[in-house]
Design a protein around this motif. Sequence first.
Motif, PDB file in Angstrom:
ATOM      1  N   GLU A 218      -2.820 -13.239   7.612  1.00 22.06           N
ATOM      2  CA  GLU A 218      -2.652 -12.799   8.997  1.00 22.06           C
ATOM      3  C   GLU A 218      -1.498 -11.808   9.133  1.00 22.06           C
ATOM      4  OE1 GLU A 218      -3.003 -15.977   7.981  1.00 22.06           O
ATOM      5  OE2 GLU A 218      -4.998 -16.382   8.792  1.00 22.06           O
ATOM      6  N   THR A 219      -0.441 -12.018   8.363  1.00 20.77           N
ATOM      7  CA  THR A 219       0.697 -11.095   8.371  1.00 20.77           C
ATOM      8  C   THR A 219       0.275  -9.740   7.827  1.00 20.77           C
ATOM      9  OG1 THR A 219       2.222 -12.957   8.057  1.00 20.77           O
ATOM     10  CG2 THR A 219       3.061 -10.746   7.564  1.00 20.77           C
ATOM     11  N   LEU A 220      -0.444  -9.749   6.729  1.00 21.64           N
ATOM     12  CA  LEU A 220      -0.938  -8.500   6.151  1.00 21.64           C
ATOM     13  C   LEU A 220      -1.845  -7.766   7.138  1.00 21.64           C
ATOM     14  CD1 LEU A 220      -1.365  -6.460   3.874  1.00 21.64           C
ATOM     15  CD2 LEU A 220      -3.084  -8.016   2.917  1.00 21.64           C
ATOM     16  N   GLU A 221      -2.682  -8.510   7.850  1.00 21.92           N
ATOM     17  CA  GLU A 221      -3.571  -7.870   8.835  1.00 21.92           C
ATOM     18  C   GLU A 221      -2.789  -7.125   9.908  1.00 21.92           C
ATOM     19  OE1 GLU A 221      -5.924 -11.196  10.210  1.00 21.92           O
ATOM     20  OE2 GLU A 221      -7.666 -10.466   9.104  1.00 21.92           O
TER      21      GLU A 221
ATOM     22  N   CYS B 217       1.149   4.796   4.142  1.00 13.98           N
ATOM     23  CA  CYS B 217       2.255   3.961   3.679  1.00 13.98           C
ATOM     24  C   CYS B 217       2.787   4.663   2.442  1.00 13.98           C
ATOM     25  CB  CYS B 217       1.799   2.548   3.328  1.00 13.98           C
ATOM     26  SG  CYS B 217       3.108   1.545   2.572  1.00 13.98           S
ATOM     27  N   ASP B 218       3.994   5.176   2.523  1.00 10.28           N
ATOM     28  CA  ASP B 218       4.559   5.914   1.395  1.00 10.28           C
ATOM     29  C   ASP B 218       5.210   5.007   0.363  1.00 10.28           C
ATOM     30  OD1 ASP B 218       4.068   8.680   2.360  1.00 10.28           O
ATOM     31  OD2 ASP B 218       5.347   8.020   4.002  1.00 10.28           O
ATOM     32  N   VAL B 219       5.956   4.003   0.840  1.00 14.17           N
ATOM     33  CA  VAL B 219       6.709   3.149  -0.076  1.00 14.17           C
ATOM     34  C   VAL B 219       6.514   1.692   0.319  1.00 14.17           C
ATOM     35  CG1 VAL B 219       9.010   2.557  -0.959  1.00 14.17           C
ATOM     36  CG2 VAL B 219       8.444   4.959  -0.454  1.00 14.17           C
ATOM     37  N   LEU B 220       6.225   0.873  -0.693  1.00 11.77           N
ATOM     38  CA  LEU B 220       6.196  -0.576  -0.530  1.00 11.77           C
ATOM     39  C   LEU B 220       7.389  -1.117  -1.304  1.00 11.77           C
ATOM     40  CD1 LEU B 220       4.779  -3.205   0.409  1.00 11.77           C
ATOM     41  CD2 LEU B 220       3.499  -3.148  -1.750  1.00 11.77           C
ATOM     42  N   SER B 221       8.273  -1.795  -0.594  1.00 12.53           N
ATOM     43  CA  SER B 221       9.483  -2.360  -1.183  1.00 12.53           C
ATOM     44  C   SER B 221       9.359  -3.874  -1.150  1.00 12.53           C
ATOM     45  CB  SER B 221      10.696  -1.884  -0.366  1.00 12.53           C
ATOM     46  OG  SER B 221      11.848  -2.587  -0.733  1.00 12.53           O
ATOM     47  N   VAL B 222       9.382  -4.521  -2.324  1.00 15.33           N
ATOM     48  CA  VAL B 222       9.170  -5.962  -2.414  1.00 15.33           C
ATOM     49  C   VAL B 222      10.407  -6.611  -3.022  1.00 15.33           C
ATOM     50  CG1 VAL B 222       7.679  -7.802  -3.307  1.00 15.33           C
ATOM     51  CG2 VAL B 222       6.697  -5.550  -2.781  1.00 15.33           C
TER      52      VAL B 222
ATOM     53  N   TRP C 232      -0.792  -6.724  -1.097  1.00 19.98           N
ATOM     54  CA  TRP C 232      -0.266  -5.736  -0.151  1.00 19.98           C
ATOM     55  C   TRP C 232      -0.494  -4.316  -0.647  1.00 19.98           C
ATOM     56  CZ3 TRP C 232       2.469  -6.241   4.595  1.00 19.98           C
ATOM     57  CH2 TRP C 232       2.547  -7.554   5.059  1.00 19.98           C
ATOM     58  N   SER C 233      -0.247  -4.070  -1.924  1.00 23.36           N
ATOM     59  CA  SER C 233      -0.420  -2.704  -2.427  1.00 23.36           C
ATOM     60  C   SER C 233      -1.889  -2.309  -2.492  1.00 23.36           C
ATOM     61  CB  SER C 233       0.253  -2.524  -3.794  1.00 23.36           C
ATOM     62  OG  SER C 233      -0.414  -3.268  -4.790  1.00 23.36           O
ATOM     63  N   SER C 234      -2.765  -3.254  -2.795  1.00 22.22           N
ATOM     64  CA  SER C 234      -4.200  -2.957  -2.810  1.00 22.22           C
ATOM     65  C   SER C 234      -4.703  -2.592  -1.423  1.00 22.22           C
ATOM     66  CB  SER C 234      -5.004  -4.157  -3.328  1.00 22.22           C
ATOM     67  OG  SER C 234      -4.701  -4.419  -4.665  1.00 22.22           O
ATOM     68  N   THR C 235      -4.076  -3.174  -0.410  1.00 23.49           N
ATOM     69  CA  THR C 235      -4.471  -2.905   0.969  1.00 23.49           C
ATOM     70  C   THR C 235      -3.829  -1.628   1.506  1.00 23.49           C
ATOM     71  OG1 THR C 235      -4.725  -5.275   1.365  1.00 23.49           O
ATOM     72  CG2 THR C 235      -4.526  -3.861   3.310  1.00 23.49           C
TER      73      THR C 235
ATOM     74  N   ASP D 282     -11.406  -1.996  -5.011  1.00 22.75           N
ATOM     75  CA  ASP D 282     -12.060  -3.185  -4.483  1.00 22.75           C
ATOM     76  C   ASP D 282     -11.111  -4.161  -3.807  1.00 22.75           C
ATOM     77  OD1 ASP D 282     -14.416  -2.187  -5.527  1.00 22.75           O
ATOM     78  OD2 ASP D 282     -14.128  -3.218  -7.433  1.00 22.75           O
ATOM     79  N   GLY D 283      -9.810  -3.848  -3.784  1.00 19.39           N
ATOM     80  CA  GLY D 283      -8.870  -4.810  -3.212  1.00 19.39           C
ATOM     81  C   GLY D 283      -8.728  -5.990  -4.141  1.00 19.39           C
ATOM     82  N   ILE D 284      -8.996  -7.170  -3.646  1.00 18.76           N
ATOM     83  CA  ILE D 284      -8.830  -8.377  -4.442  1.00 18.76           C
ATOM     84  C   ILE D 284     -10.121  -8.663  -5.201  1.00 18.76           C
ATOM     85  CG2 ILE D 284      -8.338 -10.835  -4.344  1.00 18.76           C
ATOM     86  CD1 ILE D 284      -6.938 -10.146  -1.633  1.00 18.76           C
ATOM     87  N   PRO D 285     -10.048  -8.641  -6.537  1.00 20.08           N
ATOM     88  CA  PRO D 285     -11.255  -8.924  -7.310  1.00 20.08           C
ATOM     89  C   PRO D 285     -11.805 -10.310  -6.994  1.00 20.08           C
ATOM     90  CG  PRO D 285      -9.507  -8.077  -8.719  1.00 20.08           C
ATOM     91  CD  PRO D 285      -8.899  -8.372  -7.378  1.00 20.08           C
TER      92      PRO D 285
END
Length: 179
Positions: free
Chosen positions: A82-85, A97-102, A120-123, A162-165
């Motif tokens: 839900e957070t990702l959505e 989205c240029d940068v994903l910082s984890v 998150w990165s696949s999305t 495919d996102g999440i296999p």
Amino acid sequence: MIKIVYDIKVYREVLRDIIQADDVVVELGCHVGNSTRIISKLSPEGRIISLDNSPEAVSAMASVMDKNRNVEFIKADVRLHETLEVVAKKIKEIGKCDVLSVDLGGGYHPDTTFKVFFIWSSTLKPRDTIIRNRGLLDFVHSSSSDEVIKSREGWLESSGNDGIPPRLKEFKLWSSKIN
């Protein structure tokens, strides 16, 4: 580019190297906003969406947002679909989205950190990703293989689009919305 680091100083140096003035940055694990302040200054014309689930983050990030109009804080668990959505919808409206910082605890739970990164990165399909996690860094530097599988973006485009296999059934434990 995907960069894995552990030392907070190195993490912040990499942020300085990759973030551009108009970048959209999604920061997972902002805690009290020390790195968020740096990111905000590096991308004054961009937008920063910072997330954390810790109680300490709420008042600290309110102060960061007061001083940095390009920062939006969301108190949420980044492991939840839900957070990702919510964030994916914001990114779709922005257009990139240029940068994903984890930075989820630095040295703890490399399996969780990798799962969060992967989903998150696949999305979001960032240009660059930086992950701060000792366990992942140790794994990378301790492993070897004769196979060469390489992604050149900030997400694992070598896994396809495919996102999440579907064979990763474990991700269903995270969300009933994953088929």
